[in-house]
Write a protein that holds these residues in place. Structure first.
Motif, mmCIF file in Angstrom:
data_model
loop_
_atom_site.group_PDB
_atom_site.id
_atom_site.type_symbol
_atom_site.label_atom_id
_atom_site.label_comp_id
_atom_site.label_asym_id
_atom_site.label_seq_id
_atom_site.Cartn_x
_atom_site.Cartn_y
_atom_site.Cartn_z
ATOM 1 N N PHE A 45 -7.050 16.261 14.446
ATOM 2 C CA PHE A 45 -6.118 15.218 14.867
ATOM 3 C C PHE A 45 -6.655 13.829 14.555
ATOM 4 O O PHE A 45 -5.968 13.017 13.932
ATOM 5 N N PHE A 46 -7.873 13.534 14.978
ATOM 6 C CA PHE A 46 -8.392 12.177 14.813
ATOM 7 C C PHE A 46 -8.648 11.834 13.349
ATOM 8 O O PHE A 46 -8.372 10.711 12.913
ATOM 9 N N VAL A 47 -9.142 12.774 12.562
ATOM 10 C CA VAL A 47 -9.380 12.493 11.142
ATOM 11 C C VAL A 47 -8.049 12.285 10.421
ATOM 12 O O VAL A 47 -7.903 11.342 9.632
ATOM 13 N N SER A 48 -7.061 13.135 10.689
ATOM 14 C CA SER A 48 -5.764 12.953 10.034
ATOM 15 C C SER A 48 -5.107 11.651 10.486
ATOM 16 O O SER A 48 -4.491 10.948 9.684
ATOM 17 N N TYR A 49 -5.240 11.300 11.756
ATOM 18 C CA TYR A 49 -4.682 10.048 12.266
ATOM 19 C C TYR A 49 -5.311 8.850 11.552
ATOM 20 O O TYR A 49 -4.604 7.941 11.112
ATOM 21 N N ILE A 50 -6.621 8.863 11.415
ATOM 22 C CA ILE A 50 -7.313 7.751 10.749
ATOM 23 C C ILE A 50 -6.895 7.657 9.286
ATOM 24 O O ILE A 50 -6.650 6.564 8.773
ATOM 25 N N LEU A 51 -6.786 8.786 8.600
ATOM 26 C CA LEU A 51 -6.385 8.762 7.191
ATOM 27 C C LEU A 51 -4.956 8.246 7.033
ATOM 28 O O LEU A 51 -4.680 7.416 6.145
ATOM 29 N N ILE A 52 -4.053 8.693 7.877
ATOM 30 C CA ILE A 52 -2.660 8.255 7.776
ATOM 31 C C ILE A 52 -2.540 6.773 8.089
ATOM 32 O O ILE A 52 -1.878 6.010 7.371
ATOM 33 N N VAL A 53 -3.190 6.324 9.164
ATOM 34 C CA VAL A 53 -3.113 4.907 9.540
ATOM 35 C C VAL A 53 -3.741 4.035 8.453
ATOM 36 O O VAL A 53 -3.189 2.985 8.100
ATOM 37 N N ALA A 54 -4.873 4.455 7.912
ATOM 38 C CA ALA A 54 -5.517 3.673 6.847
ATOM 39 C C ALA A 54 -4.604 3.583 5.630
ATOM 40 O O ALA A 54 -4.473 2.517 5.018
ATOM 41 N N PHE A 55 -3.958 4.674 5.276
ATOM 42 C CA PHE A 55 -3.050 4.690 4.130
ATOM 43 C C PHE A 55 -1.864 3.762 4.362
ATOM 44 O O PHE A 55 -1.493 2.970 3.500
ATOM 45 N N VAL A 56 -1.275 3.834 5.543
ATOM 46 C CA VAL A 56 -0.118 2.989 5.867
ATOM 47 C C VAL A 56 -0.525 1.516 5.880
ATOM 48 O O VAL A 56 0.170 0.665 5.302
ATOM 49 N N LEU A 57 -1.630 1.184 6.524
ATOM 50 C CA LEU A 57 -2.060 -0.212 6.580
ATOM 51 C C LEU A 57 -2.412 -0.745 5.195
ATOM 52 O O LEU A 57 -2.120 -1.898 4.876
ATOM 53 N N LEU A 58 -3.027 0.077 4.371
ATOM 54 C CA LEU A 58 -3.341 -0.336 3.006
ATOM 55 C C LEU A 58 -2.061 -0.620 2.230
ATOM 56 O O LEU A 58 -1.974 -1.619 1.507
ATOM 57 N N ASN A 59 -1.057 0.239 2.395
ATOM 58 C CA ASN A 59 0.214 0.010 1.708
ATOM 59 C C ASN A 59 0.889 -1.267 2.191
ATOM 60 O O ASN A 59 1.504 -1.985 1.400
ATOM 61 N N ILE A 60 0.789 -1.568 3.460
ATOM 62 C CA ILE A 60 1.387 -2.796 3.981
ATOM 63 C C ILE A 60 0.693 -4.015 3.382
ATOM 64 O O ILE A 60 1.350 -4.969 2.949
ATOM 65 N N VAL A 61 -0.617 -3.994 3.325
ATOM 66 C CA VAL A 61 -1.370 -5.124 2.745
ATOM 67 C C VAL A 61 -1.024 -5.299 1.273
ATOM 68 O O VAL A 61 -0.780 -6.423 0.807
ATOM 69 N N VAL A 62 -0.964 -4.206 0.529
ATOM 70 C CA VAL A 62 -0.628 -4.285 -0.889
ATOM 71 C C VAL A 62 0.800 -4.806 -1.073
ATOM 72 O O VAL A 62 1.061 -5.626 -1.957
ATOM 73 N N ALA A 63 1.724 -4.348 -0.232
ATOM 74 C CA ALA A 63 3.116 -4.814 -0.335
ATOM 75 C C ALA A 63 3.219 -6.315 -0.087
ATOM 76 O O ALA A 63 3.941 -7.015 -0.802
ATOM 77 N N VAL A 64 2.505 -6.814 0.897
ATOM 78 C CA VAL A 64 2.535 -8.257 1.184
ATOM 79 C C VAL A 64 1.943 -9.039 0.023
ATOM 80 O O VAL A 64 2.489 -10.069 -0.397
ATOM 81 N N MET A 65 0.838 -8.549 -0.518
ATOM 82 C CA MET A 65 0.217 -9.249 -1.648
ATOM 83 C C MET A 65 1.127 -9.245 -2.877
ATOM 84 O O MET A 65 1.247 -10.267 -3.569
ATOM 85 N N LEU A 66 1.771 -8.117 -3.164
ATOM 86 C CA LEU A 66 2.673 -8.055 -4.313
ATOM 87 C C LEU A 66 3.883 -8.958 -4.122
ATOM 88 O O LEU A 66 4.333 -9.607 -5.072
ATOM 89 N N ASP A 67 4.405 -9.009 -2.923
ATOM 90 C CA ASP A 67 5.542 -9.880 -2.645
ATOM 91 C C ASP A 67 5.168 -11.335 -2.904
ATOM 92 O O ASP A 67 5.927 -12.081 -3.541
ATOM 93 N N GLU A 68 4.016 -11.742 -2.439
ATOM 94 C CA GLU A 68 3.561 -13.116 -2.667
ATOM 95 C C GLU A 68 3.324 -13.378 -4.157
ATOM 96 O O GLU A 68 3.677 -14.438 -4.680
ATOM 97 N N PHE A 69 2.768 -12.407 -4.859
ATOM 98 C CA PHE A 69 2.526 -12.547 -6.301
ATOM 99 C C PHE A 69 3.843 -12.736 -7.044
ATOM 100 O O PHE A 69 3.967 -13.639 -7.887
ATOM 101 N N PHE A 70 4.836 -11.896 -6.736
ATOM 102 C CA PHE A 70 6.124 -12.005 -7.436
ATOM 103 C C PHE A 70 6.836 -13.311 -7.115
ATOM 104 O O PHE A 70 7.494 -13.889 -7.988
ATOM 105 N N SER A 71 6.719 -13.797 -5.904
ATOM 106 C CA SER A 71 7.350 -15.080 -5.583
ATOM 107 C C SER A 71 6.662 -16.215 -6.329
ATOM 108 O O SER A 71 7.329 -17.152 -6.795
ATOM 109 N N GLN A 72 5.347 -16.150 -6.493
ATOM 110 C CA GLN A 72 4.636 -17.186 -7.248
ATOM 111 C C GLN A 72 5.003 -17.132 -8.731
ATOM 112 O O GLN A 72 5.133 -18.169 -9.388
#
Length: 105
Positions: free
Chosen positions: A48-75
């Motif tokens: 449970f805890f290992v899968s939770y950490i992997l899923i949360v890390a994956f989701v948070l990484l995708n959110i950070v990448v999405a925000v960075m790409l959005d800012e890049f495209f607007s620039q």
């Protein structure tokens, strides 16, 4: 009961696991020691805890990448707009340099 007694405690505990703030020593180890009859076996805790950490890390990484790409495209869009405005201004300046009026024969 101390870590997951009510919704607020459970939410804070899972947030602590998500951030990696002492989750192994403060959450998992005490749960392993308190393994009682009828509670989840140690292997399920690990899964449970290992899968939770992997899923949360994956989701948070995708959110950070999405925000960075959005800012890049607007620039990029702003830069294209500036370049187009500069080209239009250059063309207008070039056209304004030529005299206008009737031509003499």
């Amino acid at each position: 009961d101390e870590l997951f007694g009510d919704f607020a405690k459970a939410l804070f505990t899972m947030f602590q696991v998500c951030t990696g703030d002492g989750w192994a020593t403060e959450i998992v180890v005490p749960m392993m020691r308190e393994e009682e009859e009828g509670s989840a076996p140690f292997v399920l805790l690990i899964v449970f805890f290992v899968s939770y950490i992997l899923i949360v890390a994956f989701v948070l990484l995708n959110i950070v990448v999405a925000v960075m790409l959005d800012e890049f495209f607007s620039q990029v869009a702003k830069e294209k707009e500036r370049k187009l405005e500069k080209e239009i201004k250059e063309i207008e300046d070039e056209l304004s340099d030529h005299p206008t009026g009737p031509l003499d024969p």
